[in-house]
Design an enzyme around this catalytic site. Structure first.
Site, PDB file in Angstrom:
ATOM      1  N   ASP A   9    -114.282 -59.790  40.511  1.00 55.45           N
ATOM      2  CA  ASP A   9    -115.011 -58.943  41.458  1.00 55.45           C
ATOM      3  C   ASP A   9    -115.510 -57.686  40.749  1.00 55.45           C
ATOM      4  OD1 ASP A   9    -114.117 -60.514  43.930  1.00 55.45           O
ATOM      5  OD2 ASP A   9    -112.209 -59.937  43.039  1.00 55.45           O
TER       6      ASP A   9
ATOM      7  N   GLU B 166    -116.174 -66.677  37.535  1.00 57.66           N
ATOM      8  CA  GLU B 166    -117.630 -66.593  37.685  1.00 57.66           C
ATOM      9  C   GLU B 166    -118.295 -65.884  36.503  1.00 57.66           C
ATOM     10  OE1 GLU B 166    -119.098 -65.528  41.545  1.00 57.66           O
ATOM     11  OE2 GLU B 166    -120.791 -64.413  40.726  1.00 57.66           O
TER      12      GLU B 166
HETATM   13  O1  TRH Z   1    -110.866 -63.145  36.584  1.00 56.85           O
HETATM   14  P1  TRH Z   1    -111.606 -64.261  37.156  1.00 56.85           P
HETATM   15  O2  TRH Z   1    -110.839 -65.467  37.429  1.00 56.85           O
HETATM   16  O3  TRH Z   1    -112.320 -63.792  38.470  1.00 56.85           O
HETATM   17  C1  TRH Z   1    -112.436 -64.595  39.623  1.00 56.85           C
HETATM   18  C2  TRH Z   1    -113.806 -65.098  39.875  1.00 56.85           C
HETATM   19  O4  TRH Z   1    -114.760 -64.088  39.820  1.00 56.85           O
HETATM   20  C3  TRH Z   1    -113.853 -65.766  41.208  1.00 56.85           C
HETATM   21  O5  TRH Z   1    -115.149 -66.206  41.499  1.00 56.85           O
HETATM   22  C4  TRH Z   1    -113.423 -64.790  42.252  1.00 56.85           C
HETATM   23  O6  TRH Z   1    -113.443 -65.371  43.485  1.00 56.85           O
HETATM   24  C5  TRH Z   1    -112.031 -64.337  41.916  1.00 56.85           C
HETATM   25  O7  TRH Z   1    -112.021 -63.749  40.649  1.00 56.85           O
HETATM   26  C6  TRH Z   1    -111.539 -63.334  42.917  1.00 56.85           C
HETATM   27  O8  TRH Z   1    -112.796 -64.691  36.159  1.00 56.85           O
HETATM   28  P2  TRH Z   1    -114.216 -64.026  35.847  1.00 56.85           P
HETATM   29  O9  TRH Z   1    -115.116 -64.096  37.029  1.00 56.85           O
HETATM   30  O10 TRH Z   1    -114.679 -64.663  34.637  1.00 56.85           O
HETATM   31  O11 TRH Z   1    -113.912 -62.506  35.567  1.00 56.85           O
HETATM   32  C7  TRH Z   1    -113.277 -62.075  34.414  1.00 56.85           C
HETATM   33  C8  TRH Z   1    -113.870 -60.754  33.977  1.00 56.85           C
HETATM   34  O12 TRH Z   1    -112.988 -60.119  33.050  1.00 56.85           O
HETATM   35  C9  TRH Z   1    -115.193 -60.920  33.247  1.00 56.85           C
HETATM   36  O13 TRH Z   1    -116.047 -59.847  33.564  1.00 56.85           O
HETATM   37  C10 TRH Z   1    -114.809 -60.846  31.772  1.00 56.85           C
HETATM   38  C11 TRH Z   1    -113.689 -59.842  31.848  1.00 56.85           C
HETATM   39  N1  TRH Z   1    -112.741 -59.870  30.744  1.00 56.85           N
HETATM   40  C12 TRH Z   1    -112.841 -58.902  29.753  1.00 56.85           C
HETATM   41  O14 TRH Z   1    -113.753 -58.068  29.803  1.00 56.85           O
HETATM   42  N2  TRH Z   1    -111.923 -58.873  28.751  1.00 56.85           N
HETATM   43  C13 TRH Z   1    -110.891 -59.764  28.665  1.00 56.85           C
HETATM   44  O15 TRH Z   1    -110.072 -59.665  27.739  1.00 56.85           O
HETATM   45  C14 TRH Z   1    -110.814 -60.774  29.686  1.00 56.85           C
HETATM   46  C15 TRH Z   1    -109.702 -61.779  29.627  1.00 56.85           C
HETATM   47  C16 TRH Z   1    -111.741 -60.793  30.699  1.00 56.85           C
END
Ligand code: TRH
Length: 372
Positions: free
Chosen positions: A19, A271
Site C-alpha cells: 500500500d 503488486e
Molecule cells: O508487500 P507486498 O506483499 O504488498 C501487498 C500487495 O501490494 C497487495 O496487492 C496488497 O493487497 C497487500 O500488500 C496489502 O508486495 P508489493 O506490492 O510488491 O510491495 C512491496 C514494496 O516494498 C514494493 O514497493 C517494494 C518494496 N520493497 C523495498 O523497497 N525494499 C525491500 O527490501 C523490499 C523487500 C520491498
C-alpha cells in the site's frame, strides 16, 4: 509541460509493504514531474527504509487516528487547497478533510478532481471500470463525483507506474559494483532473488536449487527481509537442503530495483514488486496476494495470459501459488526448467509491449487535466 497542481494522496496501510510502496512511488513520480504532493498515511514507518532520502515535492503527513482532529493549518491547506484527491485502494479519505475541501470549494467554486486508485489486475473488468464515475450519494461531498482509476496492462486502463528514465538507468547498471557496495559475497553463482510470503512450494524450491543449481550453475539465493527471510530460516533451521543464501537488509525502493536488475531469476509478490520485476526484464515468478474467496486465481491466470507465459512458467506459478487441481491441471511440485530461455523471452517481450504504452503518472496527469 503539466501545470503544477497540489495533490493529496491518502493511504491506509492494511498489511505488508504494497500500500505504502505504491503510494510513495506514485507520489515521487508525480513530484519528479513538477507536481506538489501531500501524502497522508496512517503508518509511515516503512518509508524510513523504503525511501530514506525522501523526495523533493512530497510531504508525508500523519493520517489522524480515529477521533483525533485533523490539523490542516499545519499543512497550509487554505493557501494550497487540493487540486487532486487520490484515495488509494478504496481507503476513504478522512471526513474532516473532505468537509474542509467542500468548504473551500464553496468559496472558490473549484472542486478538486477526486480519483479512486484501484488495485492492479490484468482481468477484463479493468478496461470496463477504468475512468468510470462514481457519484457520491451522502456525506459532506454529496453530489460530487469520484473517478475510478484502474492500473492495468493495456491502453484502455490506467497503465503501470514507470518513472521517466528507468530503462536508461538500468542499462547503465554495474552489477559487480553493486554487489561490492552491498557487501554481498558473489562468487559468480547464478543469482536468484526471493521476495515472497510463505509458499508451500518453498522447501522444494530450496532443495532443487541446492541439487541442480540454475541452468547448470550453482545458485546464490538473495532473500528479502521480513516474511521471505522468516520462511527460509524456518526451513533451514529444520534441516532443509538449500543453496548458498544471503539474507538482505530491507532495501530502499531504488536498491530493491538494483537487486532485481542484478539477478538471473526474480521471485516477487503482491503488486508493486511485480511491476518492478516486469521492468527488470528478467525471468520472474509471482506470488500473488492471496484472497479468501480464491479470487486471486483468476487474477493470476489473467496476468499469465498477459505475459504470454510458456507452459513451464504457468505450471510453476500454479505450484508456487498453491493451486490445487486434478493431475491434468498442471499443478504439481514447483519445478524449474533446465533452461530459462522461454521464461526470459516472455519477460523481454512483455517489457517491450508494456514500455510502448504510456505509464500511469502520464495517464493520470492527462486524465486530471481533462476533468478539471
Ligand atoms: O508487500 P507486498 O506483499 O504488498 C501487498 C500487495 O501490494 C497487495 O496487492 C496488497 O493487497 C497487500 O500488500 C496489502 O508486495 P508489493 O506490492 O510488491 O510491495 C512491496 C514494496 O516494498 C514494493 O514497493 C517494494 C518494496 N520493497 C523495498 O523497497 N525494499 C525491500 O527490501 C523490499 C523487500 C520491498
Amino acid at each position: 509541460m503539466n501545470r503544477r497542481l497540489q495533490w493529496d494522496i491518502f493511504c491506509k496501510v492494511i498489511d505488508n509493504f504494497g500500500d505504502i510502496g505504491v503510494c510513495w512511488r506514485l507520489a515521487a513520480d508525480l513530484a519528479s514531474r513538477g507536481q506538489t504532493i501531500r501524502l497522508w498515511v496512517d503508518d509511515a514507518s516503512a518509508l524510513r527504509w523504503m525511501a530514506p532520502a525522501g523526495c523533493e515535492g512530497v510531504s508525508v503527513l500523519p493520517w489522524p487516528q480515529d477521533g483525533e482532529p485533523l490539523d490542516l493549518d499545519a499543512t497550509e491547506f487554505s493557501r494550497h487547497p487540493p487540486d487532486v484527491l487520490v484515495e488509494a485502494f478504496g481507503c476513504e479519505i478522512a471526513p474532516d478533510f473532505v468537509a474542509a475541501c467542500v468548504r473551500i470549494a464553496g468559496a472558490t467554486g473549484i472542486k478538486p478532481v477526486w480519483v479512486n486508485l484501484e488495485y492492479l489486475s490484468a482481468e477484463g473488468y479493468v478496461e470496463r471500470c477504468h475512468a468510470q464515475p462514481s457519484p457520491m450519494q451522502g456525506g459532506p461531498a454529496a453530489g460530487w463525483t469520484k473517478w475510478f482509476f484502474y492500473p492495468g496492462f493495456t491502453g484502455n486502463t490506467g497503465g503501470l507506474l514507470r518513472e521517466p528514465g528507468l530503462l536508461e538507468r538500468q542499462a547503465g547498471f554495474d552489477r559487480a559494483g553493486w554487489f561490492q557496495a552491498q557487501g554481498i559475497a558473489w562468487d559468480g553463482e547464478a543469482l536468484v532473488s526471493l521476495f515472497c510470503y510463505e509458499p508451500a512450494a518453498l522447501q522444494g524450491l530450496l532443495a532443487q536449487l541446492a541439487r541442480q543449481g540454475l541452468q547448470g550453475r550453482p545458485v546464490r539465493l538473495l532473500v528479502a527481509d521480513g516474511r521471505a527471510a522468516d520462511a527460509v530460516r524456518a526451513l533451514v533451521d529444520a534441516g532443509s537442503k538449500r543453496p548458498a543464501i544471503s539474507y538482505l537488509p530491507l532495501l530502499s525502493q531504488t536498491e530493491f530495483d538494483h537487486l532485481l536488475w542484478a539477478c538471473d531469476l526474480n521471485f516477487v509478490r503482491g503488486e508493486d514488486s511485480l511491476v518492478r520485476a516486469l521492468w527488470a526484464g528478467k525471468p520472474m515468478v509471482w506470488q500473488i496476494y492471496p484472497q479468501h474467496d480464491d479470487a486471486h486465481q483468476a487474477k493470476l491466470q489473467a496476468f499469465l495470459d498477459m505475459l504470454q507465459a510458456p507452459p513451464s512458467l504457468r505450471a510453476f506459478h500454479a505450484a508456487w501459488n498453491g493451486q490445487t487441481g486434478p493431475p491434468t491441471s498442471g499443478a504439481g511440485p514447483a519445478q524449474l526448467p533446465a533452461d530459462l530461455h522461454a521464461w526470459q523471452a516472455a519477460a523481454l517481450a512483455a517489457r517491450t509491449r508494456l514500455t510502448a504504452e504510456d505509464d500511469l503518472a502520464t495517464r493520470l496527469l492527462g486524465f486530471v487535466a481533462k476533468k478539471r
